[in-house]
Design an enzyme around this catalytic site. Structure first.
Site, PDB file in Angstrom:
ATOM      1  N   HIS A   1     -27.569  -4.568-110.533  1.00 36.44           N
ATOM      2  CA  HIS A   1     -27.200  -4.823-111.930  1.00 36.44           C
ATOM      3  C   HIS A   1     -26.717  -6.261-112.128  1.00 36.44           C
ATOM      4  O   HIS A   1     -25.836  -6.513-112.937  1.00 36.44           O
ATOM      5  CB  HIS A   1     -26.128  -3.825-112.377  1.00 36.44           C
TER       6      HIS A   1
ATOM      7  N   GLU B   1     -12.141 -17.910 -98.392  1.00 36.74           N
ATOM      8  CA  GLU B   1     -10.843 -18.509 -98.095  1.00 36.74           C
ATOM      9  C   GLU B   1     -10.926 -19.601 -97.043  1.00 36.74           C
ATOM     10  O   GLU B   1     -10.315 -20.647 -97.186  1.00 36.74           O
ATOM     11  CB  GLU B   1      -9.873 -17.441 -97.561  1.00 36.74           C
TER      12      GLU B   1
ATOM     13  N   GLU C   1     -13.377  -7.636 -98.995  1.00 35.97           N
ATOM     14  CA  GLU C   1     -12.499  -8.336 -98.059  1.00 35.97           C
ATOM     15  C   GLU C   1     -13.300  -9.331 -97.200  1.00 35.97           C
ATOM     16  O   GLU C   1     -12.854 -10.447 -96.950  1.00 35.97           O
ATOM     17  CB  GLU C   1     -11.762  -7.296 -97.192  1.00 35.97           C
TER      18      GLU C   1
ATOM     19  N   TRP D   1       3.634 -26.620-101.278  1.00 35.61           N
ATOM     20  CA  TRP D   1       2.376 -26.160-101.881  1.00 35.61           C
ATOM     21  C   TRP D   1       2.473 -26.604-103.337  1.00 35.61           C
ATOM     22  O   TRP D   1       3.305 -26.117-104.087  1.00 35.61           O
ATOM     23  CB  TRP D   1       2.267 -24.638-101.776  1.00 35.61           C
TER      24      TRP D   1
ATOM     25  N   ARG E   1       3.288 -21.565 -95.507  1.00 33.10           N
ATOM     26  CA  ARG E   1       3.675 -21.371 -96.905  1.00 33.10           C
ATOM     27  C   ARG E   1       3.181 -22.499 -97.818  1.00 33.10           C
ATOM     28  O   ARG E   1       3.297 -22.421 -99.037  1.00 33.10           O
ATOM     29  CB  ARG E   1       5.197 -21.286 -97.016  1.00 33.10           C
TER      30      ARG E   1
ATOM     31  N   CYS F   1       5.718 -22.888-100.625  1.00 29.49           N
ATOM     32  CA  CYS F   1       6.660 -23.911-100.183  1.00 29.49           C
ATOM     33  C   CYS F   1       7.626 -23.282 -99.185  1.00 29.49           C
ATOM     34  O   CYS F   1       8.017 -22.132 -99.311  1.00 29.49           O
ATOM     35  CB  CYS F   1       7.472 -24.528-101.303  1.00 29.49           C
TER      36      CYS F   1
ATOM     37  N   LYS G   1       0.151 -18.802 -97.547  1.00 21.92           N
ATOM     38  CA  LYS G   1       0.277 -17.440 -97.034  1.00 21.92           C
ATOM     39  C   LYS G   1       1.087 -16.569 -97.986  1.00 21.92           C
ATOM     40  O   LYS G   1       0.787 -15.406 -98.183  1.00 21.92           O
ATOM     41  CB  LYS G   1       0.968 -17.516 -95.670  1.00 21.92           C
TER      42      LYS G   1
ATOM     43  N   LYS H   1     -12.623 -13.326 -97.115  1.00 20.32           N
ATOM     44  CA  LYS H   1     -12.340 -14.067 -95.889  1.00 20.32           C
ATOM     45  C   LYS H   1     -13.232 -15.310 -95.797  1.00 20.32           C
ATOM     46  O   LYS H   1     -12.787 -16.393 -95.448  1.00 20.32           O
ATOM     47  CB  LYS H   1     -12.574 -13.212 -94.630  1.00 20.32           C
TER      48      LYS H   1
ATOM     49  N   ASN I   1      11.828 -24.406-103.874  1.00 21.99           N
ATOM     50  CA  ASN I   1      10.641 -23.562-103.838  1.00 21.99           C
ATOM     51  C   ASN I   1      10.652 -22.744-105.119  1.00 21.99           C
ATOM     52  O   ASN I   1      11.645 -22.095-105.416  1.00 21.99           O
ATOM     53  CB  ASN I   1      10.740 -22.656-102.600  1.00 21.99           C
ATOM     54  N   GLY I   2       9.586 -22.793-105.892  1.00 25.59           N
ATOM     55  CA  GLY I   2       9.545 -22.048-107.149  1.00 25.59           C
ATOM     56  C   GLY I   2       9.010 -22.930-108.258  1.00 25.59           C
ATOM     57  O   GLY I   2       8.427 -23.984-107.997  1.00 25.59           O
TER      58      GLY I   2
HETATM   59  C1  G6P Z   1      -1.989 -14.947-100.583  1.00 24.50           C
HETATM   60  C2  G6P Z   1      -2.551 -14.938 -99.182  1.00 24.50           C
HETATM   61  C3  G6P Z   1      -3.452 -13.720 -98.995  1.00 24.50           C
HETATM   62  C4  G6P Z   1      -2.681 -12.455 -99.327  1.00 24.50           C
HETATM   63  C5  G6P Z   1      -2.082 -12.507-100.730  1.00 24.50           C
HETATM   64  C6  G6P Z   1      -1.115 -11.358-100.972  1.00 24.50           C
HETATM   65  O1  G6P Z   1      -2.997 -15.213-101.493  1.00 24.50           O
HETATM   66  O2  G6P Z   1      -3.278 -16.128 -98.917  1.00 24.50           O
HETATM   67  O3  G6P Z   1      -3.908 -13.670 -97.657  1.00 24.50           O
HETATM   68  O4  G6P Z   1      -3.531 -11.348 -99.207  1.00 24.50           O
HETATM   69  O5  G6P Z   1      -1.340 -13.710-100.898  1.00 24.50           O
HETATM   70  O6  G6P Z   1      -0.041 -11.507-100.098  1.00 24.50           O
HETATM   71  P1  G6P Z   1       0.931 -10.356 -99.643  1.00 24.50           P
HETATM   72  O7  G6P Z   1       1.898 -11.034 -98.722  1.00 24.50           O
HETATM   73  O8  G6P Z   1       1.599  -9.838-100.875  1.00 24.50           O
HETATM   74  O9  G6P Z   1       0.140  -9.327 -98.966  1.00 24.50           O
END
Ligand code: G6P
Length: 620
Positions: free
Chosen positions: A516, A500, A493, A74, A27, A2, A615, A497, A100-101
């Site tokens: 396995h 996501e 990773e 969010w 956010r 948020c 984010k 990606k 926010n929270g």
């Molecule tokens: C969220 C984002 C990810 C990020 C993760 C950790 O899930 O969508 O892209 O890697 O948070 O965020 P940070 O800001 O702590 O790296």
């Protein structure tokens, strides 16, 4: 999670709020709304969907005024409907708040308020806070009718906050105190922009860029009262706080898209520069080591540590895994990588000789922050590797290293990952050189690190090829990503990606571990992406590729130029530059970022605003 904005001054408030929300949209983008006070009335416009849709609504039904608050959501409590969007009015419209929270005790508070006659229009925890605020305001007005309205409102805010359990960054306006915004934080960030006869509020500094360079970061348990002529910050238990005004050094160019269609693509292409910035001034040729200034620990103290714990979430956790390999290889320091969400509730044996690092792009991830605080509570110095300057984790850590990657706006992290890996390489070199790592070995690592921006530039040349390959594979619904040693975290990773931003099921695995279990998934419909550049155990990975081919699984391989054996087995090859094994994550991550970007585009997904994600995850 948020985003919050607020403004009081003489500008036309709607424009600032909408632009600010647009910049904070990373956010959360389930819904957005603004509230403005003018002519003694609070007016609200809010809508499920993106900020763009709210802007359309405001165009049809404009709001004029010089004081207002806004929110991009969010969703945590309640679906993404207009009614659940913030701002929320309390009482009969005498209070309006954005939040926010998460308010954990919302249920019992809601029941108490319903019993008092308050009527709820949403399913959110925030509306509970709004009505509670209205309730305390009316009580206080009865008791203190002669005092200035702002004092009564502030007391109502404090009484409300006393009753909330959970986390909040909250902004409140009162109909009968129409020149004032009151804001407070506990666990969710808020930054105040200080202008000339105007103040700005936001969840992070991005909405303030271009408006003011002077900022104050609100700390937990602080409450601020803002009007056009002044700001008063108080700690809710210890009293008045002298604000420390800091200067923002970001420039608006960093948050402009330029000629790129998406932030994600822009940020992928920024990596030669962001990696260079992560190393700038940090390589000491003479001593064959890294220069890391902000750890606040002497070399002598650093030498006493015999174990490292790296804690993080998401992509930052993957960078941590690369860090584990680097720290163990260069510094021979036993290293563990912990999900912050696990570490915070475990009771791991962290001794005085364990060095804890929180790795985070945003510096606001709730779990990472909580894990760091938990370690600090037990008396352990906790350092951070962080991108956002002035973020909560950066400020609360006992020391740390900034990434200097510039703002990362795309929700899927790209350049932060490579910057984190770069910084972890520097850290491993630094800690290694104060242990057993030799001068020539240090020199060699420095030379290779210096070459990395150029190598990443070279890796980016695969763009067109990746685009072609994406067309061939975009319709598949399951992918495996396989790599070994330093490329195992890269496989994780790459899979993350793809998940996501394309909503395709993908699993990252150590290539040899595939047999396995995941090998059962392999068929003509499950492509495997092998990360197989040159290196000691490349022949082993090639055998794993053969195993997949033997089961008719399509294979995409990331390999170095001229690798005949890989070319023979793989259906499609993407060329990556030949670099030392421990630096391979920096070049191998690039094609995988591009692959997920193009597959997402071909599937019509919103790459910068993927569904359900945010984010900065500031809730548990
Ligand atoms: C969220 C984002 C990810 C990020 C993760 C950790 O899930 O969508 O892209 O890697 O948070 O965020 P940070 O800001 O702590 O790296």
């Amino acid at each position: 999670m948020c985003g919050i904005v607020g403004y009081v001054g003489s500008r036309s408030v709607s424009e600032f709020l909408l632009e600010g929300l647009h910049r904070l949209e990373y956010r959360g983008y389930d819904s957005a709304g603004i509230a403005v006070i003018s002519d003694g009335e609070i007016s609200v416009r809010k809508k499920a969907g993106r900020v763009m849709e709210l802007a359309r609504l405001v165009e049809e039904q404009p709001l004029f005024g010089n004081i207002g608050i806004g929110h991009t959501r969010w969703a945590t409590h309640g679906e993404t409907t207009d009614a659940n969007s913030h701002p929320h009015l309390g009482g009969n419209g005498e209070v309006v708040i954005v939040h926010n929270g998460v308010i954990e005790n919302h249920d019992s508070l809601r029941n108490q308020l319903i019993a008092l006659g308050y009527v709820f229009h949403s399913q959110t925890d925030t509306e509970v806070a709004a009505h509670l605020m209205a309730h305390h305001l009316s009580e206080q007005l009865k008791l203190n009718s002669d005092e200035p309205c702002v004092d009564t409102c502030l007391r109502a805010v404090n009484l409300t906050l006393d009753r909330l359990k959970g986390t909040y960054g909250i902004c409140v306006m009162f109909r009968d105190c129409p020149d004032t915004i009151i804001a407070a934080r506990s666990g969710s960030p808020l930054v105040i922009g200080v202008g000339k006869n105007e103040y700005f509020l936001a969840s992070d500094s991005s909405p303030l860029i271009g408006c003011t360079q002077d900022v104050v970061y609100l700390a937990d348990n602080e409450v601020v009262v803002l009007n056009a002529t002044g700001m008063k910050i108080a700690h809710r238990t210890t009293g008045r706080v002298q604000p420390s005004i800091q200067t923002l050094d970001q420039v608006s160019a960093d948050i402009d898209l330029g000629n790129y269609p998406h932030y994600m693509l822009k940020e992928i292409f920024e990596q030669p520069t962001s990696v260079e910035n992560a190393m700038r001034g940090r390589l000491d040729e003479g001593e064959a080591t890294a220069v890391i200034g902000g750890l606040n620990l002497t070399a002598q103290q650093l030498r006493t540590f015999d174990r490292v714990v790296l804690t993080a979430c998401g992509t930052s956790w993957h960078a941590g895994l690369v860090g584990e390999y680097l720290l163990e290889e260069f510094a021979r320091l036993p290293t563990e990588v912990e999900y912050a969400s696990e570490l915070r509730y475990r009771n791991p044996p962290i001794s005085d000789r364990t060095l804890v690092f929180s790795i985070t792009q945003s510096g606001e991830t709730a779990d990472t922050l909580a894990a760091m605080r938990e370690c600090q509570r037990k008396g352990h110095p906790t350092l951070s590797i962080c991108n956002v300057v002035g973020s909560t984790i950066a400020r609360e850590a006992d020391g740390g290293i900034y990434l200097h990657a510039g703002p990362e706006i795309g929700v899927a992290s790209t350049k932060a990952f490579t910057s984190q890996v770069t910084v972890l390489s520097l850290l491993a070199l630094y800690l290694g050189r104060m242990r057993h790592l030799s001068y020539p070995a240090g020199k060699r690592i420095i030379k290779q690190l210096r070459e990395m921006p150029e190598k990443i530039e070279e890796a980016l040349k695969c763009h067109e090829r990746v685009q072609e390959i994406s067309e061939k594979y975009a319709h598949f619904n399951n992918f495996l990503y396989l790599g070994r040693l330093y490329n195992f975290p890269v496989a994780l990773e790459g899979a993350l990606k793809l998940k996501e931003i394309s909503y395709i099921h993908a699993e990252g695995y150590p290539a040899a571990e595939m047999k396995h279990g995941p090998i059962a998934l392999v068929d003509e419909q499950t492509p495997s992406v092998f990360i197989v550049p040159k290196g000691g155990i490349q022949p082993k990975v090639i055998s794993n590729m053969e195993e997949v081919k033997a089961r008719r699984g399509p294979v995409i391989a990331l390999a170095c130029e001229g690798d005949k054996e890989v070319e023979r087995i793989a259906d499609d090859v993407i060329i990556v530059p030949d670099v030392e094994e421990y630096l391979q994550p920096l070049v191998c991550a690039i094609p995988l970022q591009l692959l997920s970007y193009h597959i997402a585009l071909l599937r019509g997904c919103n790459v910068d605003r993927p569904r359900n994600l945010a984010k900065s995850v500031t809730v548990e």
